[in-house]
Design a protein around this motif. Structure first.
Motif: not given
Length: 125
Positions: A65-85
């Protein structure tokens, strides 16, 4: 149509897909990345349109899994499990009313000792 963004506006997204109800995750990783538990809805990744992704960064938080975030303000935005779509979207990033409800709490055994889980939704795991 749901739209959302990070705190500084460096990331904004929209989707016309019908999101699932929010799931509140109390696992250690979600608590560490958000500062509390993390509540997220989910849509197919292909249905998520990035309007602005200037500050979007990804952190590989586990082999799956990976987590998407804003590298400016630090907000946690997304989470994705590999291969899940699918992409989980932080419910708190939605701009305006979401119309969502919380369907369940997961990883309750990992929750912090400083809060209680409100009665109502299912409390799995």
């Amino acid at each position: 149509m749901l739209k959302g963004s990070c705190l500084c506006g460096g990331i904004s997204w929209q989707t016309e897909a019908a999101p699932r109800a929010s799931v509140a995750c109390h696992c250690t990783q979600c608590r560490k990345t958000s500062g509390h538990y993390w509540s997220a809805t989910q849509v197919p990744t292909e249905a998520l349109e990035m309007i602005r992704a200037d500050t979007l960064a990804w952190y590989q938080s586990s082999p799956q899994a990976r987590r998407g975030f804003c590298n400016a303000c630090g907000s946690s935005i997304f989470w994705q499990m590999e291969g899940e779509g699918m992409t989980s979207i932080g419910s708190g990033t939605i701009d305006g009313d979401s119309g969502l409800t919380t369907s369940k709490h997961i990883y309750c055994g990992d929750k912090g000792d400083y809060y209680d889980i409100e009665p109502g939704p299912d409390k799995s795991a």
